[in-house]
Design a protein around this motif. Structure first.
Motif, mmCIF file in Angstrom:
data_model
loop_
_atom_site.group_PDB
_atom_site.id
_atom_site.type_symbol
_atom_site.label_atom_id
_atom_site.label_comp_id
_atom_site.label_asym_id
_atom_site.label_seq_id
_atom_site.Cartn_x
_atom_site.Cartn_y
_atom_site.Cartn_z
ATOM 1 N N TYR A 326 20.365 -21.936 -31.131
ATOM 2 C CA TYR A 326 21.541 -21.334 -30.507
ATOM 3 C C TYR A 326 21.974 -22.065 -29.237
ATOM 4 O O TYR A 326 23.099 -21.887 -28.777
ATOM 5 C CB TYR A 326 21.270 -19.857 -30.207
ATOM 6 N N THR A 327 21.098 -22.897 -28.673
ATOM 7 C CA THR A 327 21.495 -23.651 -27.478
ATOM 8 C C THR A 327 22.575 -24.679 -27.812
ATOM 9 O O THR A 327 23.313 -25.120 -26.920
ATOM 10 C CB THR A 327 20.279 -24.363 -26.860
ATOM 11 N N LEU A 328 22.686 -25.065 -29.097
ATOM 12 C CA LEU A 328 23.703 -26.035 -29.496
ATOM 13 C C LEU A 328 25.114 -25.466 -29.362
ATOM 14 O O LEU A 328 26.095 -26.217 -29.358
ATOM 15 C CB LEU A 328 23.462 -26.501 -30.934
ATOM 16 N N PHE A 329 25.221 -24.127 -29.293
ATOM 17 C CA PHE A 329 26.533 -23.509 -29.118
ATOM 18 C C PHE A 329 27.118 -23.846 -27.744
ATOM 19 O O PHE A 329 28.323 -23.791 -27.550
ATOM 20 C CB PHE A 329 26.431 -21.988 -29.247
ATOM 21 N N MET A 330 26.246 -24.164 -26.807
ATOM 22 C CA MET A 330 26.698 -24.480 -25.450
ATOM 23 C C MET A 330 27.085 -25.962 -25.395
ATOM 24 O O MET A 330 26.383 -26.795 -24.830
ATOM 25 C CB MET A 330 25.592 -24.144 -24.443
ATOM 26 N N GLY A 352 33.253 -25.003 -27.779
ATOM 27 C CA GLY A 352 33.178 -24.141 -28.962
ATOM 28 C C GLY A 352 33.349 -24.883 -30.267
ATOM 29 O O GLY A 352 33.388 -24.267 -31.341
ATOM 30 N N ASP A 353 33.424 -26.228 -30.205
ATOM 31 C CA ASP A 353 33.664 -27.023 -31.425
ATOM 32 C C ASP A 353 32.434 -27.069 -32.327
ATOM 33 O O ASP A 353 32.558 -27.028 -33.558
ATOM 34 C CB ASP A 353 34.081 -28.448 -31.048
ATOM 35 N N PHE A 354 31.240 -27.171 -31.731
ATOM 36 C CA PHE A 354 30.033 -27.263 -32.556
ATOM 37 C C PHE A 354 29.907 -26.048 -33.469
ATOM 38 O O PHE A 354 29.639 -26.164 -34.659
ATOM 39 C CB PHE A 354 28.777 -27.364 -31.670
ATOM 40 N N PHE A 355 30.099 -24.887 -32.887
ATOM 41 C CA PHE A 355 29.947 -23.645 -33.651
ATOM 42 C C PHE A 355 30.936 -23.576 -34.812
ATOM 43 O O PHE A 355 30.567 -23.241 -35.943
ATOM 44 C CB PHE A 355 30.135 -22.452 -32.707
ATOM 45 N N MET A 359 30.032 -23.578 -38.811
ATOM 46 C CA MET A 359 30.442 -22.515 -39.736
ATOM 47 C C MET A 359 31.212 -23.079 -40.919
ATOM 48 O O MET A 359 31.053 -22.625 -42.060
ATOM 49 C CB MET A 359 31.289 -21.479 -39.000
ATOM 50 N N ALA A 360 32.060 -24.085 -40.677
ATOM 51 C CA ALA A 360 32.817 -24.705 -41.775
ATOM 52 C C ALA A 360 31.869 -25.335 -42.788
ATOM 53 O O ALA A 360 32.090 -25.251 -44.015
ATOM 54 C CB ALA A 360 33.781 -25.742 -41.221
ATOM 55 N N LYS A 361 30.794 -25.975 -42.302
ATOM 56 C CA LYS A 361 29.810 -26.581 -43.208
ATOM 57 C C LYS A 361 29.090 -25.513 -44.029
ATOM 58 O O LYS A 361 28.813 -25.707 -45.222
ATOM 59 C CB LYS A 361 28.801 -27.399 -42.403
ATOM 60 N N LEU A 362 28.771 -24.390 -43.388
ATOM 61 C CA LEU A 362 28.106 -23.304 -44.119
ATOM 62 C C LEU A 362 29.021 -22.720 -45.188
ATOM 63 O O LEU A 362 28.581 -22.448 -46.314
ATOM 64 C CB LEU A 362 27.681 -22.207 -43.135
ATOM 65 N N ILE A 363 30.296 -22.513 -44.855
ATOM 66 C CA ILE A 363 31.259 -21.996 -45.842
ATOM 67 C C ILE A 363 31.360 -22.943 -47.027
ATOM 68 O O ILE A 363 31.443 -22.523 -48.189
ATOM 69 C CB ILE A 363 32.638 -21.779 -45.183
ATOM 70 N N GLN A 364 31.310 -24.241 -46.742
ATOM 71 C CA GLN A 364 31.457 -25.248 -47.806
ATOM 72 C C GLN A 364 30.258 -25.250 -48.755
ATOM 73 O O GLN A 364 30.338 -25.789 -49.851
ATOM 74 C CB GLN A 364 31.643 -26.633 -47.186
ATOM 75 N N GLN A 365 29.153 -24.649 -48.353
ATOM 76 C CA GLN A 365 28.012 -24.519 -49.261
ATOM 77 C C GLN A 365 28.311 -23.555 -50.407
ATOM 78 O O GLN A 365 27.691 -23.626 -51.470
ATOM 79 C CB GLN A 365 26.782 -24.027 -48.490
ATOM 80 N N ILE A 410 40.210 -19.472 -41.841
ATOM 81 C CA ILE A 410 39.207 -18.484 -41.445
ATOM 82 C C ILE A 410 38.475 -18.922 -40.189
ATOM 83 O O ILE A 410 38.255 -18.122 -39.263
ATOM 84 C CB ILE A 410 38.212 -18.253 -42.605
ATOM 85 N N VAL A 411 38.122 -20.217 -40.105
ATOM 86 C CA VAL A 411 37.366 -20.676 -38.937
ATOM 87 C C VAL A 411 38.221 -20.652 -37.668
ATOM 88 O O VAL A 411 37.691 -20.502 -36.565
ATOM 89 C CB VAL A 411 36.793 -22.094 -39.173
ATOM 90 N N GLU A 412 39.546 -20.777 -37.830
ATOM 91 C CA GLU A 412 40.421 -20.680 -36.661
ATOM 92 C C GLU A 412 40.446 -19.245 -36.133
ATOM 93 O O GLU A 412 40.415 -19.012 -34.922
ATOM 94 C CB GLU A 412 41.834 -21.136 -37.019
ATOM 95 N N ALA A 413 40.486 -18.282 -37.048
ATOM 96 C CA ALA A 413 40.414 -16.872 -36.637
ATOM 97 C C ALA A 413 39.072 -16.572 -35.990
ATOM 98 O O ALA A 413 38.993 -15.827 -35.006
ATOM 99 C CB ALA A 413 40.634 -15.969 -37.851
ATOM 100 N N LEU A 414 38.020 -17.186 -36.530
ATOM 101 C CA LEU A 414 36.691 -16.984 -35.960
ATOM 102 C C LEU A 414 36.605 -17.565 -34.554
ATOM 103 O O LEU A 414 35.987 -16.970 -33.668
ATOM 104 C CB LEU A 414 35.636 -17.636 -36.864
ATOM 105 N N ARG A 415 37.227 -18.708 -34.342
ATOM 106 C CA ARG A 415 37.228 -19.318 -33.009
ATOM 107 C C ARG A 415 37.848 -18.350 -31.986
ATOM 108 O O ARG A 415 37.332 -18.163 -30.889
ATOM 109 C CB ARG A 415 37.999 -20.630 -33.018
ATOM 110 N N ILE A 416 38.968 -17.733 -32.377
ATOM 111 C CA ILE A 416 39.627 -16.779 -31.478
ATOM 112 C C ILE A 416 38.717 -15.588 -31.206
ATOM 113 O O ILE A 416 38.500 -15.194 -30.051
ATOM 114 C CB ILE A 416 40.966 -16.291 -32.084
ATOM 115 N N SER A 417 38.160 -15.026 -32.263
ATOM 116 C CA SER A 417 37.386 -13.792 -32.140
ATOM 117 C C SER A 417 36.116 -13.973 -31.319
ATOM 118 O O SER A 417 35.602 -13.016 -30.735
ATOM 119 C CB SER A 417 37.038 -13.247 -33.524
ATOM 120 N N THR A 418 35.579 -15.205 -31.277
ATOM 121 C CA THR A 418 34.322 -15.454 -30.563
ATOM 122 C C THR A 418 34.525 -16.138 -29.211
ATOM 123 O O THR A 418 33.559 -16.583 -28.591
ATOM 124 C CB THR A 418 33.384 -16.317 -31.430
#
Length: 586
Positions: A326-330, A352-355, A359-365, A410-418
């Motif tokens: 989780y430190t990679l989020f910083m 906030g780009d790493f996060f 997430m985009a990579k996880l969705i692509q799985q 979806i990831v753009e909405a997630l960026r806003i929400s977080t």
């Protein structure tokens, strides 16, 4: 109420007394069997409660109540008792049967289920005995002790105090004959592979440990029975523990609709959202997620809504959450000037780009494109995803979904929400000459439990309740098909701060100030108001003392949060299944 009492020879020279209402072939049938020294009218309270909705059939065992009197021990054998019950089932042409049996009657029920596996669908057994032969009669039934047993235990005052409302007690030798029947039980194919009747057990918690284990092991192994505790050790719990018996009786007749939930909502919780991983594991094990097709979340809750919407299962989610650094989020820049400029112009220290890329990579799985839109997600999976953000410029919440923003990523909405204010860079959106600043949805609507409170989101109209504070022109309703989460520490996190100072943290510049301010902001946001109408459809999870912005969380704390998530779900559904719990949706 009992509508009829039938006394007749159901078999040659065996007169039985049967209590029943008018038998309707289209209704479910409840077949009651009492224990030794009881009678059919021991179930009178249950008759009153259930006779309008179900076929009710109960009878007095031979030698009990108003049935005929046996002339020999052989007439009280288990084989004869089962044949009596069979003759009643055939005489009334009963079907779709649920048996409710107490004590000795449970053994009759087991043999009936072997005989009529297609007619008997379920059985509720109350303080049953395992199917095993006695080697000796109980000492209190042997002479001369039986004299004292009859005088002290079977006198009218004593049996009335225990809840036995039988019109008359069986003779002492009849009682002894029924116990002797347990010394020569008919062969019971316990090891065969036939599908067993669904079984629920109510077993007294006051039994000895040895007796509890013996009963539990028998019914768990051979019937996969669900075992529930019964506080009363009374010989007549249908009276002494009536509420609990009635509750589990209704639960046995009409199974809990645990698959009836359609909407799942995740509150914003920061790093504490790790607990959702354990909660999802518990929900999946209970079968709650089977028909859920709408997932909504705010801030960190949106992450888990996305996981479920794109098709991750509980095991995969727990694996992702447990091994993420989780430190990679910083993801601040390497130089102070860039970070300072970002804070002053874009209102966040971290990019906030790493996060988002992670997430985009996880969705692509699970799906072809990690940057897919809400509309594409619904087309590919059939699932609806709703994410909450905050528009600071207009001072309102925004809902992003296939319904409102179909082409939005979806990831753009997630960026806003977080976008936690001052931690992560805010999102700017141009609308003509206006520029909107969009940040964390938790500022306005951290727990969007009311999101689906509208008729268009209702699958079954029976799952609608009016809002207690609804206005005349308000079309919103309470949607019982919605299940939400509330992540709170068990103790108010601000209480200790009001009374005693904590360890000293030097605040020398704006960044120290921001860090300490966010701790207070995160703690203070936990106790936001939740309408009483919503309490019953929210699962509360104790997140202990974990801070929502602690991205340096230890592996031990991650594991603790996952366990807390599981615990919260199991406690919620244990409460739902208790006498005081709220009903499941239909």
């Amino acid at each position: 109420m009992i509508l009829s009492i039938t006394k007749r020879l159901f078999r040659t020279k065996r007169r039985l007394c049967v209590y029943h209402n008018e038998i309707d072939p289209g209704r479910k049938t409840l077949f009651f069997i009492h224990g030794i020294t009881g009678s059919g009218i021991n179930w009178q309270a249950q008759f009153r409660e259930l006779s309008e909705k179900y076929n009710i059939v109960a009878y007095d065992l031979y030698g009990h109540g108003q049935s005929g009197q046996p002339k020999g021990i052989i007439e009280c054998s288990m084989v004869q008792s089962v044949l009596d019950a069979q003759s009643i089932i055939e005489y009334f042409n009963l079907n779709n049967i649920t048996i409710i049996a107490y004590g000795y009657g449970a053994l009759i029920s087991l043999l009936l289920c072997e005989k009529y596996p297609k007619l008997i669908h379920k059985q509720l057994l109350i303080n049953p005995i395992p199917y095993e032969e006695l080697t000796n009669l109980p000492w209190y039934l042997r002479w001369p002790f039986s004299i004292f047993y009859r005088f002290f235990r079977l006198n009218k005052a004593q049996v009335k105090a225990q809840g036995n409302n039988s019109l008359m007690l069986p003779k002492m030798w009849v009682i002894r004959a029924y116990y002797q029947a347990l010394m020569s039980l008919p062969t019971f194919e316990m090891g065969n592979s036939k599908v067993r009747v669904k079984t629920m057990l109510l077993r007294s918690v006051k039994y000895t440990v040895t007796k509890r284990k013996k009963i539990d092991n028998f019914y768990k192994i051979f019937y996969r029975a669900k075992i529930k505790p019964l506080e009363s050790i009374s010989p007549f719990p249908m009276h002494q523990a009536r509420k609990r018996v009635d509750y589990f009786l209704k639960q046995t007749i009409d199974e809990l609709n645990i698959h009836a939930f359609r909407n799942l909502i995740f509150e914003g919780a920061g790093v504490r959202g790790i607990a959702y991983s354990g909660a999802i594991t518990a929900l999946e094990s209970l079968g709650v997620l089977k028909n859920v097709r709408r997932f909504a979340g705010t801030s960190a809750g949106a992450i888990y809504a996305i996981f479920l919407a794109v098709g991750f299962n509980a095991k995969e989610i727990e694996e992702i959450v447990s091994h993420l650094d989780y430190t990679l989020f910083m993801d601040a820049s390497r130089n102070f000037i860039s970070n300072s400029t970002r804070l002053l112009t874009d209102f966040g220290w971290y990019k906030g780009d790493f996060f988002i890329n992670h997430m985009a990579k996880l969705i692509q799985q699970k799906l072809p494109d990690g940057f897919l839109s809400f509309k594409t997600l619904k087309t590919l999976t059939g699932n609806d995803l709703y994410i909450i953000g905050t528009n600071l410029t207009k001072s309102c919440a925004e809902i992003y979904s296939a319904e409102t923003t179909p082409d939005m990523q979806i990831v753009e909405a997630l960026r806003i929400s977080t976008c936690i204010p001052m931690l992560f860079k805010a999102v700017r959106r141009k609308e003509g000459k206006e520029e909107n600043i969009l940040v964390d949805g938790g500022l306005v609507w951290n727990c969007p439990i009311e999101l689906f409170d509208h008729h268009k989101y209702i699958y079954n109209l029976l799952n609608i309740l009016p809002h207690s504070k609804a206005k005349d022109n308000d079309r919103s309703v309470l949607n019982l098909e919605t299940l939400g989460f509330r992540l709170d520490p068990g103790e108010d996190p601000l209480r200790s701060m009001r009374t005693a100072p904590k360890s000293y943290h030097k605040i020398g510049h704006i960044f120290d100030f921001t860090r300490e301010f966010m701790k207070f902001y995160s703690a203070g946001s936990l106790k936001r108001h939740l309408e009483p109408d919503n309490w019953n459809r929210v699962i509360f999870v104790d997140t202990l003392d974990v801070v929502g912005t602690d991205f340096e969380i230890s592996q031990k704390e991650i594991e603790r949060l996952i366990e807390q998530g599981k615990k919260g779900v199991y406690q919620h559904f244990a409460w739902r299944m208790s006498e005081n719990g709220v009903k499941f949706p239909q």
